[in-house]
Motif scaffolding. Sequence first.
Motif, PDB file in Angstrom:
ATOM      1  N   ASN B  55     -58.363  20.082  92.401  1.00  0.00           N
ATOM      2  CA  ASN B  55     -59.454  20.672  91.618  1.00  0.00           C
ATOM      3  C   ASN B  55     -59.413  20.233  90.159  1.00  0.00           C
ATOM      4  O   ASN B  55     -60.425  19.845  89.591  1.00  0.00           O
ATOM      5  N   TYR B  56     -58.224  20.319  89.546  1.00  0.00           N
ATOM      6  CA  TYR B  56     -58.142  20.061  88.116  1.00  0.00           C
ATOM      7  C   TYR B  56     -58.377  18.586  87.792  1.00  0.00           C
ATOM      8  O   TYR B  56     -59.054  18.250  86.814  1.00  0.00           O
ATOM      9  N   LEU B  57     -57.858  17.719  88.638  1.00  0.00           N
ATOM     10  CA  LEU B  57     -58.074  16.288  88.402  1.00  0.00           C
ATOM     11  C   LEU B  57     -59.544  15.943  88.533  1.00  0.00           C
ATOM     12  O   LEU B  57     -60.100  15.188  87.736  1.00  0.00           O
ATOM     13  N   ARG B  58     -60.180  16.540  89.497  1.00  0.00           N
ATOM     14  CA  ARG B  58     -61.596  16.238  89.690  1.00  0.00           C
ATOM     15  C   ARG B  58     -62.397  16.682  88.471  1.00  0.00           C
ATOM     16  O   ARG B  58     -63.249  15.952  87.972  1.00  0.00           O
ATOM     17  N   VAL B  59     -62.079  17.893  87.958  1.00  0.00           N
ATOM     18  CA  VAL B  59     -62.816  18.408  86.803  1.00  0.00           C
ATOM     19  C   VAL B  59     -62.602  17.495  85.589  1.00  0.00           C
ATOM     20  O   VAL B  59     -63.549  17.154  84.884  1.00  0.00           O
ATOM     21  N   LEU B  60     -61.356  17.075  85.391  1.00  0.00           N
ATOM     22  CA  LEU B  60     -61.062  16.262  84.208  1.00  0.00           C
ATOM     23  C   LEU B  60     -61.813  14.940  84.223  1.00  0.00           C
ATOM     24  O   LEU B  60     -62.274  14.451  83.200  1.00  0.00           O
ATOM     25  N   LEU B  61     -61.932  14.327  85.391  1.00  0.00           N
ATOM     26  CA  LEU B  61     -62.456  12.967  85.453  1.00  0.00           C
ATOM     27  C   LEU B  61     -63.890  12.881  85.961  1.00  0.00           C
ATOM     28  O   LEU B  61     -64.479  11.815  85.970  1.00  0.00           O
ATOM     29  N   SER B 239     -68.900  22.953  91.860  1.00  0.00           N
ATOM     30  CA  SER B 239     -68.690  24.154  92.655  1.00  0.00           C
ATOM     31  C   SER B 239     -67.933  25.191  91.846  1.00  0.00           C
ATOM     32  O   SER B 239     -67.415  24.894  90.771  1.00  0.00           O
ATOM     33  N   ILE B 240     -67.847  26.392  92.382  1.00  0.00           N
ATOM     34  CA  ILE B 240     -67.285  27.501  91.602  1.00  0.00           C
ATOM     35  C   ILE B 240     -65.825  27.267  91.218  1.00  0.00           C
ATOM     36  O   ILE B 240     -65.412  27.593  90.111  1.00  0.00           O
ATOM     37  N   VAL B 241     -65.020  26.680  92.100  1.00  0.00           N
ATOM     38  CA  VAL B 241     -63.604  26.475  91.756  1.00  0.00           C
ATOM     39  C   VAL B 241     -63.460  25.488  90.606  1.00  0.00           C
ATOM     40  O   VAL B 241     -62.591  25.624  89.750  1.00  0.00           O
ATOM     41  N   HIS B 242     -64.348  24.493  90.553  1.00  0.00           N
ATOM     42  CA  HIS B 242     -64.273  23.524  89.461  1.00  0.00           C
ATOM     43  C   HIS B 242     -64.644  24.167  88.136  1.00  0.00           C
ATOM     44  O   HIS B 242     -64.049  23.890  87.110  1.00  0.00           O
ATOM     45  N   ARG B 243     -65.611  25.046  88.187  1.00  0.00           N
ATOM     46  CA  ARG B 243     -65.964  25.763  86.952  1.00  0.00           C
ATOM     47  C   ARG B 243     -64.801  26.645  86.499  1.00  0.00           C
ATOM     48  O   ARG B 243     -64.503  26.716  85.312  1.00  0.00           O
ATOM     49  N   PHE B 244     -64.202  27.309  87.473  1.00  0.00           N
ATOM     50  CA  PHE B 244     -63.044  28.143  87.127  1.00  0.00           C
ATOM     51  C   PHE B 244     -61.946  27.291  86.476  1.00  0.00           C
ATOM     52  O   PHE B 244     -61.362  27.664  85.454  1.00  0.00           O
ATOM     53  N   ALA B 245     -61.693  26.151  87.088  1.00  0.00           N
ATOM     54  CA  ALA B 245     -60.645  25.271  86.566  1.00  0.00           C
ATOM     55  C   ALA B 245     -60.975  24.848  85.132  1.00  0.00           C
ATOM     56  O   ALA B 245     -60.114  24.814  84.256  1.00  0.00           O
ATOM     57  N   PHE B 246     -62.249  24.585  84.890  1.00  0.00           N
ATOM     58  CA  PHE B 246     -62.672  24.149  83.569  1.00  0.00           C
ATOM     59  C   PHE B 246     -62.503  25.289  82.545  1.00  0.00           C
ATOM     60  O   PHE B 246     -62.066  25.074  81.418  1.00  0.00           O
ATOM     61  N   VAL B 247     -62.848  26.501  82.969  1.00  0.00           N
ATOM     62  CA  VAL B 247     -62.689  27.667  82.091  1.00  0.00           C
ATOM     63  C   VAL B 247     -61.225  27.810  81.688  1.00  0.00           C
ATOM     64  O   VAL B 247     -60.900  27.997  80.509  1.00  0.00           O
ATOM     65  N   ILE B 248     -60.349  27.701  82.705  1.00  0.00           N
ATOM     66  CA  ILE B 248     -58.919  27.857  82.415  1.00  0.00           C
ATOM     67  C   ILE B 248     -58.454  26.769  81.440  1.00  0.00           C
ATOM     68  O   ILE B 248     -57.785  27.038  80.443  1.00  0.00           O
ATOM     69  N   MET B 249     -58.878  25.521  81.694  1.00  0.00           N
ATOM     70  CA  MET B 249     -58.444  24.419  80.816  1.00  0.00           C
ATOM     71  C   MET B 249     -58.990  24.590  79.406  1.00  0.00           C
ATOM     72  O   MET B 249     -58.336  24.248  78.420  1.00  0.00           O
ATOM     73  N   SER B 250     -60.202  25.168  79.311  1.00  0.00           N
ATOM     74  CA  SER B 250     -60.802  25.305  77.977  1.00  0.00           C
ATOM     75  C   SER B 250     -60.014  26.289  77.115  1.00  0.00           C
ATOM     76  O   SER B 250     -60.125  26.274  75.892  1.00  0.00           O
ATOM     77  N   MET B 251     -59.226  27.147  77.748  1.00  0.00           N
ATOM     78  CA  MET B 251     -58.461  28.113  76.949  1.00  0.00           C
ATOM     79  C   MET B 251     -57.160  27.520  76.425  1.00  0.00           C
ATOM     80  O   MET B 251     -56.537  28.083  75.517  1.00  0.00           O
TER      81      MET B 251
END
Lengths: 350, 273
Positions: B55-61, B239-251
């Motif tokens: 999830n996190y790698l996908r969001v980053l790239l 998708s929702i998990v990617h948004r969640f991952a992005f929220v967490i990374m933004s903090m």
Amino acid sequence: MSFLDLKNVTKIYPNGTKAVHETSLSIDEGEFMVFVGPSGCGKSTLLRMVAGLEDITEGDINLDGKLMNEVDPSERDVAMVFQNYALYPHMNVYNNLAYGLKNRGIDKETIEQKVNDAAKLLQISDYLQRKPSMLSGGQRQRVAMGRAIVRNPKIFLFDEPLSNLDAKLRIQMRLEIKKLQQKVGVTSIFVTHDQVEAMTLADRLAVINNGIIEQLGTPIEIYDNPKSLFVAGFIGSPQMNFLDGNLKNKTLSAEGFEIKDINSDFEGEVTLGIRPEHLSQSENGLISLRVELVEQLGSDNLVYGQLKNKKDFCYRCPGNQTIEKGSNLSLNIDNNKYYIFDKSTGKRVN
Amino acid sequence: MTRFITSSFSHLILLIGILIMVVPVWMIFASSTHTSSMINMNGLQMFLGDSFYENYLRVLLYQGGFFKEITALKMFFNSFIMATGVAILSVVTSLMAAYALVYYRIKHATLLFWIIFITILVPLELRIFPTYSVMAELNLVNSYFGLIVPISASAIATLFFRQFYKTVPDELLESAKLDGANTWRFFVDFLIPLSKTMIVAMLIFMFVFGYNQYLWPLLVTTSEQYWTVVMGLKMMSGSIVHRFAFVIMSMVPPILIIIVLQKHFIKGVFQDK
């Protein structure tokens, strides 16, 4: 022209307060001058004008032959020790001492040598790496002096530097300052409100009151020969006794006694001044003192009491005499050691 | 015994407070490590899943936005530039403004200060259109400069530095003057080292302030190249998990900054003691 020349120097603050009033003063090279006076008399202002920290409203200040009026404090080559030391809290002792030298573009080795020499002289070599907050009052005082010494300035200015120390340390530092000044030989001005400090340190003393120099002279001259009521009351501890009286035909009549053949042609209301130490007990003395309190200092006794007219009076006698509370003493004034002042102007008349 | 009870009670209240704040964040984090079908079927998760890296790698790239020009990684870079720029620039301007206000003989310095202070009452949102038109005239739309400069004058930081300078004893300035320090040297050799802890505190404060900007970057950037993280939260599709991952990374960046600089902050505070 002497080393430091003040000519008709006047300071008027923007709110109209006149702090220093047309003061003229010359200080010779190597001299230790003390400005003494009560707080608010303008002595610090005068010092700060020499340093360049206050503008001069009128008059001239010459240092070593150069007019200083418009010269920036950093260019005057004067060093000052402040009452609260004003050490640089974020620098260690070494850098505190070295800062002024660095600003003058002196090379590193010379700075190191000068700082180490000054530190040795002041016995602070062991603390060079410490911050001021880790030093005791006396050590801070030494650092503040070291900061002045390293720069080898034309003149040292001390602004009540001992008033933050406890009594014992104050006496010790007083001695050290005097010794140091004699060793280094730099012209110094020392401001204090403590007359003992003033007497012990000064080559010459300027007693200042209300922005005017009341009297200028060596400590002994001023003690022996005060020219005004203010100076007489300010110099000497315990304070001189003052009694009201009347002078007529060279005869002074005070309350309860008379003094004849006074060396003065003044006539009118006067104040008679007698130092507590210029009295001695004798039968049929002029002054009769009822003892209320005796302070035994060991070497001396200070006897406080009242005269017949309920006026407070002090007498100082050697410590080996026993004096009972409640007894009556008969005192004579030692030969001609009294001072007579015009009551209205405060000027000395005898 | 009663002391034990009262202290347990107050600890209990504090613990509840912490839980109220931490649990939602934890749930988002835990949920972001699952697959989206898992979340869609079973709702938010309390325990970690096994799709963290994926999830996190996908969001980053992932190439996001309308034109697929921006990745989350680039947004982090943009946000970092913007937040750092705002922090440094606002601390520098506030330091200098406070110095001028306190140490220069300016007529009506107090009045001037209060005028600066009043700008607190005029938030960016209120002056956003004039500010935008100025930036547009200057051709600074879609640039880091345009992102940073309009929000880099801080009345609060000026207030803090001014109040601090006022507590610095006059003798220090006078002593420095006699030691040959000019105005610039006094600023660099004395005021800056003395206010070190306050500078660090203001850097943290202004970094987070810059990082959290939303409306201004939204307005002043039209190119996806300049998107920031906080904007991206809304703009990123997925998708929702990617948004969640992005929220967490933004903090993470603000927290990191606080952790890293707080060390210096505390060290500075204790060194002066």
